[in-house]
Enzyme design. Structure first.
Site, PDB file in Angstrom:
ATOM      1  N   SER A   1      51.497  68.508  50.584  1.00  0.00           N
ATOM      2  CA  SER A   1      51.784  68.979  49.215  1.00  0.00           C
ATOM      3  C   SER A   1      51.780  70.497  49.057  1.00  0.00           C
ATOM      4  O   SER A   1      52.221  71.000  48.025  1.00  0.00           O
ATOM      5  CB  SER A   1      50.792  68.379  48.225  1.00  0.00           C
ATOM      6  OG  SER A   1      51.112  67.029  48.003  1.00  0.00           O
TER       7      SER A   1
ATOM      8  N   LYS B   1      55.052  71.830  48.110  1.00  0.00           N
ATOM      9  CA  LYS B   1      55.601  71.730  46.744  1.00  0.00           C
ATOM     10  C   LYS B   1      55.774  73.120  46.134  1.00  0.00           C
ATOM     11  O   LYS B   1      56.608  73.312  45.243  1.00  0.00           O
ATOM     12  CB  LYS B   1      54.688  70.849  45.879  1.00  0.00           C
ATOM     13  CG  LYS B   1      54.705  69.378  46.320  1.00  0.00           C
ATOM     14  CD  LYS B   1      53.638  68.536  45.634  1.00  0.00           C
ATOM     15  CE  LYS B   1      53.697  67.078  46.100  1.00  0.00           C
ATOM     16  NZ  LYS B   1      52.560  66.264  45.654  1.00  0.00           N
TER      17      LYS B   1
ATOM     18  N   TYR C   1      62.290  65.190  49.921  1.00  0.00           N
ATOM     19  CA  TYR C   1      60.846  65.259  49.629  1.00  0.00           C
ATOM     20  C   TYR C   1      60.021  64.984  50.896  1.00  0.00           C
ATOM     21  O   TYR C   1      59.083  65.723  51.217  1.00  0.00           O
ATOM     22  CB  TYR C   1      60.502  64.269  48.512  1.00  0.00           C
ATOM     23  CG  TYR C   1      59.020  64.149  48.259  1.00  0.00           C
ATOM     24  CD1 TYR C   1      58.338  65.129  47.545  1.00  0.00           C
ATOM     25  CD2 TYR C   1      58.295  63.069  48.764  1.00  0.00           C
ATOM     26  CE1 TYR C   1      56.964  65.030  47.335  1.00  0.00           C
ATOM     27  CE2 TYR C   1      56.927  62.967  48.553  1.00  0.00           C
ATOM     28  CZ  TYR C   1      56.266  63.946  47.842  1.00  0.00           C
ATOM     29  OH  TYR C   1      54.907  63.859  47.644  1.00  0.00           O
TER      30      TYR C   1
ATOM     31  N   TYR D   1      44.943  68.854  41.712  1.00  0.00           N
ATOM     32  CA  TYR D   1      44.989  67.528  41.097  1.00  0.00           C
ATOM     33  C   TYR D   1      43.847  67.355  40.105  1.00  0.00           C
ATOM     34  O   TYR D   1      43.498  68.305  39.412  1.00  0.00           O
ATOM     35  CB  TYR D   1      45.045  66.431  42.170  1.00  0.00           C
ATOM     36  CG  TYR D   1      46.262  66.648  43.018  1.00  0.00           C
ATOM     37  CD1 TYR D   1      47.525  66.542  42.464  1.00  0.00           C
ATOM     38  CD2 TYR D   1      46.153  67.059  44.328  1.00  0.00           C
ATOM     39  CE1 TYR D   1      48.658  66.804  43.208  1.00  0.00           C
ATOM     40  CE2 TYR D   1      47.290  67.319  45.089  1.00  0.00           C
ATOM     41  CZ  TYR D   1      48.531  67.184  44.511  1.00  0.00           C
ATOM     42  OH  TYR D   1      49.636  67.448  45.241  1.00  0.00           O
TER      43      TYR D   1
ATOM     44  N   VAL E   1      47.339  66.600  51.466  1.00  0.00           N
ATOM     45  CA  VAL E   1      46.561  65.552  52.144  1.00  0.00           C
ATOM     46  C   VAL E   1      46.519  65.728  53.660  1.00  0.00           C
ATOM     47  O   VAL E   1      45.780  65.027  54.346  1.00  0.00           O
ATOM     48  CB  VAL E   1      47.043  64.116  51.793  1.00  0.00           C
ATOM     49  CG1 VAL E   1      46.753  63.768  50.355  1.00  0.00           C
ATOM     50  CG2 VAL E   1      48.506  63.913  52.136  1.00  0.00           C
TER      51      VAL E   1
HETATM   52  O1  DON Z   1      53.774  62.030  49.003  1.00  0.00           O
HETATM   53  C1  DON Z   1      52.640  62.029  49.471  1.00  0.00           C
HETATM   54  O2  DON Z   1      51.790  61.238  49.097  1.00  0.00           O
HETATM   55  C2  DON Z   1      52.305  63.072  50.508  1.00  0.00           C
HETATM   56  N1  DON Z   1      53.455  63.369  51.307  1.00  0.00           N
HETATM   57  C3  DON Z   1      51.827  64.336  49.888  1.00  0.00           C
HETATM   58  C4  DON Z   1      50.634  64.150  48.979  1.00  0.00           C
HETATM   59  C5  DON Z   1      49.723  65.296  48.956  1.00  0.00           C
HETATM   60  O3  DON Z   1      49.626  66.094  49.851  1.00  0.00           O
HETATM   61  C6  DON Z   1      48.829  65.315  47.810  1.00  0.00           C
HETATM   62  N2  DON Z   1      47.829  66.313  48.000  1.00  0.00           N
HETATM   63  N3  DON Z   1      46.684  66.346  47.843  1.00  0.00           N
END
Ligand code: DON
Length: 328
Positions: free
Chosen positions: A87, A90, A212, A264, A282
């Site tokens: 993320s 993003k 994405y 978050y 993550v």
């Molecule tokens: O879409 C997802 O769930 C992961 N590729 C990215 C989520 C993420 O990194 C949220 N961060 N804390």
């Protein structure tokens, strides 16, 4: 190059604590000490495993880096090791979309904290397919859709952009992580189809998702991440290349949304205890922007219940404490 100075210049002028500078260790020493401190913490948290390829990383890696707007890059631990930025990416996607479509973006995505987990579906239904902000998954998929419909090859454009920002042509998207998430990203697909049902996805859903997943699979090191985002600490101008990456207004706006939504539903606590615009992923990375000073990038794969890296949070919290970095 001289040993990186430690007292942020805005601190000296705003808080008049220039005297501290003589008593504090160098930035290099501080960064190394914080990595050692993080390594010594009791083991806690779990590596993300809902994307199977992420479950295979070594959970014991720890890295910390800082890039300052006067052109210094300091790192310790495995600060050159590339990890899945997830993320954190993003921020790159959002910057590109803001540059490309301007304020019309904000008709399709809001800038409010969500108070829900990053991949929550229910809020999106109540709010008619308009994501709360560009840093939850729905918002980032919406941004991916914008990029997909405005570039002939949005993945190539993104890679070019990130390579330029990190000043490194060898940056890549990890194919194994990309495929792994593509095969298992059913919840993201659900978010995308729900937005499409409200008319808020323009391109083909699979194409938006493809961008994405590719974006999330980018692999950068802490040193590269810190350099790549340094324009956000410097009013939109990349301090290493001199490039105007985005307008000053948009740099302020991205930092504002990072402050309210980047961590978050731990964003409130992070603002309270650390006080910096920040973003987690993550994969275990966290970046924090120190306006007027630089960017901190920290990495360690074990995550807490909010999906934020335990040790990366610790290192950034301690660095902000030591240097008095809170923007509030
Ligand atoms: O879409 C997802 O769930 C992961 N590729 C990215 C989520 C993420 O990194 C949220 N961060 N804390």
């Amino acid at each position: 190059m001289s040993e990186p100075g430690i007292t942020p210049s805005f601190q000296r002028t705003l808080h008049g604590d220039a005297s501290r500078q003589q008593d504090t260790p160098s930035l290099t020493t501080l960064v190394s000490d914080l990595v050692a401190e993080a390594r010594a913490l009791p083991v806690s948290g779990k590596v993300a495993n809902y994307i199977p390829a992420l479950a295979e990383v070594d959970p014991n890696r720890v890295a910390l880096a800082m890039a300052t707007i006067d052109g210094q890059v300091v790192g310790a631990g495995e600060a050159d090791h590339r990890f899945s930025i997830q993320s954190l990416s993003k921020i790159f996607g959002l910057t590109m979309a803001m540059n490309r479509v301007g304020d019309s973006l904000w008709k399709r995505v809001n800038m409010e904290p969500s108070g829900q987990s990053f991949n929550s579906i229910v809020q999106l239904e109540w709010e008619h397919g308009i994501p709360r902000n560009p840093f939850i998954n729905a918002g980032a998929i919406l941004v991916a859709d914008v990029l997909n419909s405005h570039y002939s090859s949005s993945k190539q454009a993104l890679l070019r952009f990130v390579r330029q920002l990190a000043l490194c042509e060898s940056i890549y998207a990890d194919d194994k992580v990309y495929r792994s998430e593509k095969q298992t990203g059913n919840r993201n697909a659900a978010l995308a189809y729900l937005m499409k049902s409200f008319g808020n996805i323009e391109s083909d859903v699979t194409a938006a998702l493809d961008h994405y997943f590719y974006q999330c699979a980018l692999a950068l090191s802490c040193k590269e991440m810190a350099k790549a985002l340094s324009f956000l600490a410097n009013r939109g101008v990349h301090p290493f290349s001199g490039q105007q990456v985005c307008s000053r207004r948009d740099a302020h706006r991205i930092n504002a949304i990072l402050s309210t939504s980047g961590m978050y539903n731990q964003s409130g606590e992070f603002a309270f205890t650390v006080g910096l615009p920040a973003k987690s992923g993550v994969g275990g990375g966290i970046v924090a922007i120190v306006p007027g000073y630089g960017v901190i990038a920290a990495y360690s794969p074990r995550l807490n219940d909010f999906g934020n890296s335990v040790q990366a949070m610790h290192m950034i919290t301690r660095m902000a404490e030591e240097l008095g970095l809170s923007v509030f």
